[in-house]
Structures are given as structure tokens and as C-alpha cells.
Scaffold this motif. Structure first.
Motif, mmCIF file in Angstrom:
data_model
loop_
_atom_site.group_PDB
_atom_site.id
_atom_site.type_symbol
_atom_site.label_atom_id
_atom_site.label_comp_id
_atom_site.label_asym_id
_atom_site.label_seq_id
_atom_site.Cartn_x
_atom_site.Cartn_y
_atom_site.Cartn_z
ATOM 1 N N ALA A 233 -5.593 4.404 -5.992
ATOM 2 C CA ALA A 233 -5.489 2.943 -6.027
ATOM 3 C C ALA A 233 -6.828 2.307 -5.670
ATOM 4 N N LEU A 234 -7.500 2.866 -4.662
ATOM 5 C CA LEU A 234 -8.822 2.366 -4.287
ATOM 6 C C LEU A 234 -9.828 2.579 -5.412
ATOM 7 N N GLU A 235 -9.727 3.707 -6.105
ATOM 8 C CA GLU A 235 -10.622 3.980 -7.229
ATOM 9 C C GLU A 235 -10.394 2.987 -8.372
ATOM 10 N N PHE A 236 -9.130 2.695 -8.665
ATOM 11 C CA PHE A 236 -8.828 1.723 -9.713
ATOM 12 C C PHE A 236 -9.365 0.342 -9.341
ATOM 13 N N GLU A 237 -9.213 -0.044 -8.067
ATOM 14 C CA GLU A 237 -9.742 -1.326 -7.613
ATOM 15 C C GLU A 237 -11.260 -1.348 -7.735
ATOM 16 N N ASP A 238 -11.902 -0.266 -7.324
ATOM 17 C CA ASP A 238 -13.353 -0.179 -7.374
ATOM 18 C C ASP A 238 -13.868 -0.245 -8.808
ATOM 19 N N ALA A 239 -13.064 0.248 -9.759
ATOM 20 C CA ALA A 239 -13.452 0.230 -11.169
ATOM 21 C C ALA A 239 -13.133 -1.102 -11.847
ATOM 22 N N GLY A 240 -12.567 -2.046 -11.086
ATOM 23 C CA GLY A 240 -12.243 -3.348 -11.648
ATOM 24 C C GLY A 240 -10.979 -3.358 -12.478
ATOM 25 N N ALA A 241 -10.106 -2.346 -12.281
ATOM 26 C CA ALA A 241 -8.846 -2.268 -13.023
ATOM 27 C C ALA A 241 -7.715 -1.993 -12.040
ATOM 28 N N PRO A 242 -7.318 -2.999 -11.240
ATOM 29 C CA PRO A 242 -6.310 -2.786 -10.192
ATOM 30 C C PRO A 242 -5.012 -2.176 -10.729
ATOM 31 N N PHE A 243 -4.395 -1.333 -9.901
ATOM 32 C CA PHE A 243 -3.149 -0.648 -10.251
ATOM 33 C C PHE A 243 -2.139 -1.009 -9.160
ATOM 34 N N PRO A 244 -1.587 -2.237 -9.170
ATOM 35 C CA PRO A 244 -0.771 -2.721 -8.048
ATOM 36 C C PRO A 244 0.531 -1.964 -7.841
ATOM 37 N N GLN A 245 1.043 -1.314 -8.872
ATOM 38 C CA GLN A 245 2.322 -0.607 -8.742
ATOM 39 C C GLN A 245 2.180 0.733 -8.019
ATOM 40 N N LEU A 246 0.984 1.313 -8.031
ATOM 41 C CA LEU A 246 0.813 2.709 -7.628
ATOM 42 C C LEU A 246 1.242 2.977 -6.185
ATOM 43 N N VAL A 247 0.657 2.274 -5.228
ATOM 44 C CA VAL A 247 0.937 2.561 -3.817
ATOM 45 C C VAL A 247 2.372 2.220 -3.417
ATOM 46 N N PRO A 248 2.880 1.002 -3.706
ATOM 47 C CA PRO A 248 4.252 0.716 -3.278
ATOM 48 C C PRO A 248 5.295 1.625 -3.914
ATOM 49 N N VAL A 249 5.101 2.012 -5.175
ATOM 50 C CA VAL A 249 6.073 2.880 -5.836
ATOM 51 C C VAL A 249 6.046 4.285 -5.231
ATOM 52 N N ILE A 250 4.856 4.842 -5.054
ATOM 53 C CA ILE A 250 4.757 6.196 -4.493
ATOM 54 C C ILE A 250 5.262 6.216 -3.053
ATOM 55 N N PHE A 251 4.880 5.232 -2.250
ATOM 56 C CA PHE A 251 5.376 5.188 -0.873
ATOM 57 C C PHE A 251 6.891 5.024 -0.854
ATOM 58 N N GLY A 252 7.429 4.231 -1.776
ATOM 59 C CA GLY A 252 8.878 4.082 -1.857
ATOM 60 C C GLY A 252 9.565 5.384 -2.221
ATOM 61 N N VAL A 253 8.984 6.138 -3.152
ATOM 62 C CA VAL A 253 9.547 7.430 -3.538
ATOM 63 C C VAL A 253 9.496 8.408 -2.360
ATOM 64 N N VAL A 254 8.370 8.427 -1.649
ATOM 65 C CA VAL A 254 8.235 9.302 -0.474
ATOM 66 C C VAL A 254 9.331 8.996 0.550
ATOM 67 N N LEU A 255 9.498 7.715 0.852
ATOM 68 C CA LEU A 255 10.487 7.309 1.851
ATOM 69 C C LEU A 255 11.911 7.621 1.396
ATOM 70 N N LEU A 256 12.239 7.231 0.169
ATOM 71 C CA LEU A 256 13.617 7.394 -0.301
ATOM 72 C C LEU A 256 14.002 8.859 -0.496
ATOM 73 N N THR A 257 13.087 9.683 -1.011
ATOM 74 C CA THR A 257 13.435 11.099 -1.193
ATOM 75 C C THR A 257 13.619 11.795 0.151
ATOM 76 N N ALA A 258 12.803 11.437 1.141
ATOM 77 C CA ALA A 258 12.971 12.032 2.476
ATOM 78 C C ALA A 258 14.326 11.641 3.064
ATOM 79 N N VAL A 259 14.720 10.387 2.881
ATOM 80 C CA VAL A 259 16.009 9.925 3.401
ATOM 81 C C VAL A 259 17.167 10.588 2.657
ATOM 82 N N VAL A 260 17.090 10.614 1.312
ATOM 83 C CA VAL A 260 18.173 11.189 0.510
ATOM 84 C C VAL A 260 18.393 12.656 0.858
ATOM 85 N N TYR A 261 17.315 13.441 0.834
ATOM 86 C CA TYR A 261 17.468 14.872 1.099
ATOM 87 C C TYR A 261 17.759 15.145 2.573
ATOM 88 N N GLY A 262 17.239 14.269 3.460
ATOM 89 C CA GLY A 262 17.521 14.445 4.883
ATOM 90 C C GLY A 262 18.992 14.276 5.210
#
Length: 403
Positions: free
Chosen positions: A343-372
Motif C-alpha cells: 500500500a505504501l509502495e502504491f502511494e509512493d508511485a502516485g497510484a493509491p490502493f485504498p482497498q488493500l489494507v482494510p480488506v486484508i486486515f479484515g480478512v486476517v481478523l475475520l479468519t482468525a475469529v472464524v477458525y478460532g
């Protein structure tokens, strides 16, 4: 907040999160995520961009490089022996390809993205990780060989998935296959050369045993910096190659290097995740909550069971074992950290990727909860739970077992 105060806060909460998670026997990523959100966007105590300034991206990228070095030190292919060898190999080869392709299609379906950006998310979601799989296995206690298959898949898939994600991100950002080959090639060469030099020093240079871990740490930083000086993003390839080469050579004994994960690795994971989760935009997390939930539903209910069926076909595993493997694919720190770096690389290249961090963090959180919450009931329902808990090492690997 001053730089010194920011660093102290990050380290303190990173260590507290790790200690608390181990005491509670829950995946540390859940505790660290909560603490990072608390000190960052909720309470406003920590603003990583203000504290670290222009040094944030290089520091995060270097920390990810060291983390991949630590993960790659576990990539010892001689440990793949016995009845679980074929399932593990299937999951980290065919399974990784199917996961990447399937997750790409799912991301494209739920998010307004180009195929290239969807492929970046799909590649990142290949990874799993022992830091989240290990605690889950300790709670679920599946029988052998399911336990070994899942534990070793988590170990092997992180550096493999991160390398694929790095390659995909480079292609999407720069659209220059030749540049990608140069970046990967130079990084792999520098990492391999660094491993050869370190092995010679350990084997013939009379390096005191108690200094080997510190020396390896210095080498990891050195190959990262040297590779980055030649090509941007080559440092991650270099540290991965360094760890994998050290894990598979037989010239020098490198057992002390596994202390890297016990001490430096834990400090890195805790600090890195506090910094990264403190940068998460809560509004974006909420905005993409619905599509993220849809992505997780298809990952858990459709893609992972399909990947497990195909990857373990003809391996001799019982259907119940294969079903349990199909019900365990959480995402961990490597997914979150690589997403943040990209995400930082995309921002640095002038092509922001706003979906990347919130979606991946959401997947990390939800999969840990579901499988837990569902892992133990699933193991009982399928009849694959061990009668007694088997001891796991710090990586979530069954003690005194190979696969």
C-alpha cells in the motif's frame, strides 16, 4: 510524540500483546490488532506517519524483510518426510496456485478493482503463517497427520506466498517483466551469496556460538540494504533467499539461528503489527466491511475446501482428515505486513490502493475469529481430535515430529 516515545510505545504494546496472547492461548494477531487500533485511531496516542515521517516505509519494509528471513529459516525441505509429505507439498504448490487464482477472482467479484489489483490481493491471501496456526492447533488438538500437515503448511506457505505477492505487485506497479526479473534475480543472488559467506564464517571462521544469532541478524540487514541499493523491493527477495539457503545447507550447523524467531522475531512481529494496525483507517475498515465479509465467506466455505480436496487427492488421507484440512486457513502477520508495504509502495508511485489494507486486515481478523471459534467443534464433529494434547514448539510444529 517524540521519536523515542513512539518507539517505546510500539515496543511496549508489541511485547505486551505477545505476552498476553500466549497467556490467553489465543492467536497473538488478534490481541496485537486490538492494541494497535486502540493506541492508534481510537485513542490517538500513536500516529506512525507523524512519529517516523519519511523513514516509515523503509523501516516497515526492512522489518518485513527480517520477518521473511525468520520465516524462511524454517523452510527446511528435509523435514518433509513420512505420510504428511505429499499433502504438504500439494498444499504449498498446487494449493498455493489455486488459492491465489481463486482469491483473485473473489476479490474482483466483491471489489471495484482491475484484475491486476485483484491479483495483488489474491497473491497476498496465499499466505497463512505459524504465528496464527500454532495457537489454533494448540487449542484444537487435531490428530496426526492433520496436525503436522497444517503446521508445516503454515511454515512453508509464508515465504512462498510473500514471494508470489511481491512479484505480482511489481508487475502491477511497474508493468515491466524485465524489471521484475532483474529485481528478483539480483535479490536472490545477493541473498544466496550472503548465505554462502555466513556459512563459511560459521564453519571455518571460529565464530563463537553465542554470537551466531546476532551475526545472522547483521547479515539479514546487510543483504537487504545491499539488494535495495541496486533495485527497489529486491531486499525482500534477498532476505527470503538468505533464510531458505541457510535452512537447506548442510555445511555448517545453524540450529542457534532458530533463536532468531524466539526473540528477535517476536519483537519484530509485535512492533510491526502495532505500527501497521495503528495506521488502519477505521472508516475504511467499516466501509469495506461488507465486501470483506463476502470475501471471507467464499474463502472459508468454498475456496479452501476445494483447495484441500484437490491438493490432497490421492495422498491416502482419510476423508475426515482432508475435511479438517479444508477447514483451517487463517491469515497472519505476513499477509498484514506485506499488504501494508505494498500500500505504501502504491502511494509512493502516485497510484493509491485504498482497498488493500482494510480488506486484508479484515480478512486476517475475520479468519482468525472464524477458525478460532469453529476449529474445535469441527474437529470433534469430524472425529479428528487427538485424545491428549500434543506439545507444539514455538512455531506450532509438533515436537519431535517430521512430516
Amino acid at each position: 510524540m517524540t521519536l523515542a516515545g513512539g518507539i517505546a510505545l510500539v515496543v511496549a504494546f508489541g511485547v505486551a500483546g505477545q505476552v498476553g496472547a500466549r497467556a490467553l492461548r489465543v492467536p497473538s494477531i488478534l490481541v496485537l490488532l486490538g492494541l494497535g487500533l486502540l493506541v492508534g485511531p481510537i485513542l490517538g496516542w500513536l500516529d506512525p506517519d507523524a512519529v517516523f515521517g519519511d523513514a516509515l516505509f523503509p523501516l516497515v519494509s526492512m522489518a518485513v524483510g527480517l520477518l521473511l528471513f525468520e520465516e524462511s529459516l524454517k523452510l527446511d525441505f528435509t523435514r518433509l518426510r513420512g505420510g504428511a509429505r505429499r499433502p504438504v507439498l500439494g498444499l504449498v504448490t498446487t494449493g498455493a496456485l489455486l488459492t491465489g487464482a481463486g482469491a483473485t477472482a473473489i476479490a474482483y467479484l466483491f471489489l471495484d478493482l482491475t484484475w491486476g489489483r485483484a491479483a495483488v490481493i489474491g497473491a497476498i491471501l496465499i499466505v497463512s503463517g505459524p504465528t496464527v496456526v500454532g495457537p489454533l492447533l494448540a487449542m484444537i488438538r487435531p490428530r496426526q497427520p492433520v496436525e503436522s500437515v497444517l503446521a508445516f503448511e503454515g511454515i512453508f506457505i509464508d515465504p512462498i506466498g510473500a514471494t508470489v505477492a511481491l512479484a505480482v505487485a511489481n508487475v502491477v506497479l511497474h508493468a515491466e517483466p524485465v524489471r521484475l526479473l532483474e529485481t528478483a534475480g539480483s535479490g536472490l543472488l545477493i541473498g544466496a551469496a550472503g548465505a554462502a559467506l555466513l556459512v563459511v564464517l560459521i564453519r571455518f571462521g571460529r565464530v563463537p556460538k553465542e554470537t551466531e544469532v546476532v551475526l545472522a541478524f547483521a547479515f539479514a540487514l546487510g543483504v537487504y540494504a545491499l539488494a535495495e541499493a541496486g533495485h527497489d523491493e529486491a531486499g525482500l527477495f534477498a532476505t527470503t533467499a538468505l533464510g531458505a539457503a541457510l535452512a537447506n545447507q548442510r555445511v555448517a550447523r545453524t540450529e542457534p539461528l532458530h533463536e532468531f524467531g524466539t526473540h528477535i522475531g517476536l519483537l519484530l512481529i509485535g512492533s510491526l503489527f502495532i505500527v501497521l494496525s495503528a495506521r488502519v483507517d477505521l472508516e475504511a475498515l467499516v466501509r469495506y466491511a461488507l465486501p470483506t465479509a463476502g470475501i471471507v465467506a467464499l474463502l472459508v466455505l468454498v475456496l479452501r475446501p476445494l483447495v484441500a480436496i484437490v491438493s490432497t487427492w490421492g495422498t491416502g488421507l482419510r476423508w475426515s482428515d482432508r475435511a479438517m484440512i479444508g477447514w483451517m486457513a487463517p491469515r497472519g502477520i505476513v499477509a498484514a505486513s506485506t499488504a501494508s508495504v505494498f500500500a505504501l509502495e502504491f502511494e509512493d508511485a502516485g497510484a493509491p490502493f485504498p482497498q488493500l489494507v482494510p480488506v486484508i486486515f479484515g480478512v486476517v481478523l475475520l479468519t482468525a475469529v472464524v477458525y478460532g471459534f469453529t476449529g474445535t467443534p469441527a474437529a470433534k464433529l469430524l472425529g479428528v481430535r487427538a485424545d491428549e494434547a500434543e506439545s507444539l514448539d514455538a512455531d506450532g510444529v509438533p515436537v519431535s515430529r517430521t512430516v
